[in-house]
Scaffold this motif. Sequence first.
Motif, short mmCIF file in Angstrom:
data_model
loop_
_atom_site.label_atom_id
_atom_site.label_comp_id
_atom_site.label_asym_id
_atom_site.label_seq_id
_atom_site.Cartn_x
_atom_site.Cartn_y
_atom_site.Cartn_z
N ASP A 106 1.39 8.54 -3.37
CA ASP A 106 0.64 9.47 -2.52
C ASP A 106 0.93 9.18 -1.05
O ASP A 106 0.26 8.36 -0.41
CB ASP A 106 -0.85 9.37 -2.80
CG ASP A 106 -1.65 10.37 -1.97
OD1 ASP A 106 -1.07 11.40 -1.56
OD2 ASP A 106 -2.84 10.11 -1.71
N ARG A 146 -9.96 15.96 0.88
CA ARG A 146 -10.08 14.65 0.24
C ARG A 146 -11.42 14.02 0.56
O ARG A 146 -11.52 13.03 1.30
CB ARG A 146 -8.93 13.74 0.71
CG ARG A 146 -7.57 14.28 0.33
CD ARG A 146 -6.44 13.33 0.68
NE ARG A 146 -5.24 13.73 -0.03
CZ ARG A 146 -4.34 12.90 -0.55
NH1 ARG A 146 -4.50 11.60 -0.42
NH2 ARG A 146 -3.29 13.35 -1.19
N GLU A 204 -7.48 16.17 -3.50
CA GLU A 204 -7.80 15.25 -4.58
C GLU A 204 -8.29 16.03 -5.80
O GLU A 204 -8.78 17.16 -5.68
CB GLU A 204 -8.83 14.22 -4.15
CG GLU A 204 -10.22 14.75 -3.88
CD GLU A 204 -11.20 13.62 -3.50
OE1 GLU A 204 -12.02 13.25 -4.37
OE2 GLU A 204 -11.13 13.12 -2.36
N THR A 263 -5.02 11.97 -7.55
CA THR A 263 -4.14 13.06 -7.14
C THR A 263 -3.11 13.29 -8.24
O THR A 263 -2.81 12.39 -9.03
CB THR A 263 -3.40 12.73 -5.82
OG1 THR A 263 -2.75 11.46 -5.95
CG2 THR A 263 -4.36 12.69 -4.64
#
Length: 396
Positions: free
Chosen positions: A43, A60, A312, A318
């Motif tokens: 990520d 997120r 997310e 993720t």
Amino acid sequence: MDRRQFLLTLAATVPALTLGGKVFAAPATSPRFLLVFLRGGYDANNLLVPYGSDFYYESRPTLALARPTPGDPKSVRALDANWGLAPAVAQTMGPLWDKKQLAFIPFAGTDDLSRSHFETQDNIESGEAGDARSYASGFMGRLSGVLRGVPPIAFTDALPLSFHGTGDVPNISLKGGSKAVFDDRQSKILASMYEGTPLQAAATDGLELRQQVAQDLQSEMVAASRGAVNARGFAQQGQRMATLMKDRFRLGFVDVGGWDTHVNQGGADGQLANNLDNLSQGLAAFADGLGDAEWNNTVVVVVSEFGRTFRENGNKGTDHGHGTTYWVLGGKVHGGRVAGNQVAINAGSLLQNRDYPVLNNYRDVLGGLMQRMYGLSASDLGTVFPAAKPRDLQLV
């Protein structure tokens, strides 16, 4: 260990790099290149953090890293007005950034939209255009072929696709510690089996290389026990790779797993932060192990098959994405900057309303980098990356 096991193990250690029956030493002036492949799709959004984007924080709610905040060790370190560095790597990578020996390339990757780990990894390692895929050769194998006399090595359990097509390349797994595979008695038995055959010199070199590797790794473990280097995980591997690449090899490949963070990825703490911490320690240990003079003649590139979804998921993780962020490190790298084509980060700029787009194709970026490093002709570059359009980001 029976005779068949001897031969199978020897097959993985016999190098093609022979000169008068001795292990070949690398040309003193040849640049080093190490490719670090993060398998699993890391990520990048929580490594090179777009803290200037409100959309990042909206997307997120549990994973976003705090904007730069004086006195808060869990906030990102500002690199410029838009980008920040994750706190997990700030202590190890921050000094390299300050010395302009580290650059990042966001929105990087391939044209492959399969979001399949295996397909995209193969796409990168083969280095071929579009959907073309030949498992007979990889781009680092072809690079080794056009450079001629630049010794390659893979720090892997098995030879990676990247190095296919260049003859015998030694691959050394660093997971098993520093104990030699063969003791003196076994080495003598193996050497006698090849005596008087065309493979005698290669077999002798392979055994010698294995013994030298064991001795080098033991020396590094002793040094690490003095507290100068964290001996766990990739940090230990960084020191070991430096030992081998300092004098003997010039093209290297290593892969690091554990980046597929679908569940409980974490923010400033957690599994991704721990992985990034270990990775950055290994890279710093590699640079330290080479020493300043040799680090100035070295370029390290960190890649991954793809990035992760910008938002997310429902499991505080993720999912497989598209564009990612590459790292470029080295003593003479023109760093301290975020390079390549970029776009403002908002819902409208995402690919398919989910991922970073790829604006910096890996073949073009690596092609431009290697052209500057090695002075490759257009023909040689076409061999390494067929039909690539090299982009010179002036990173070296």
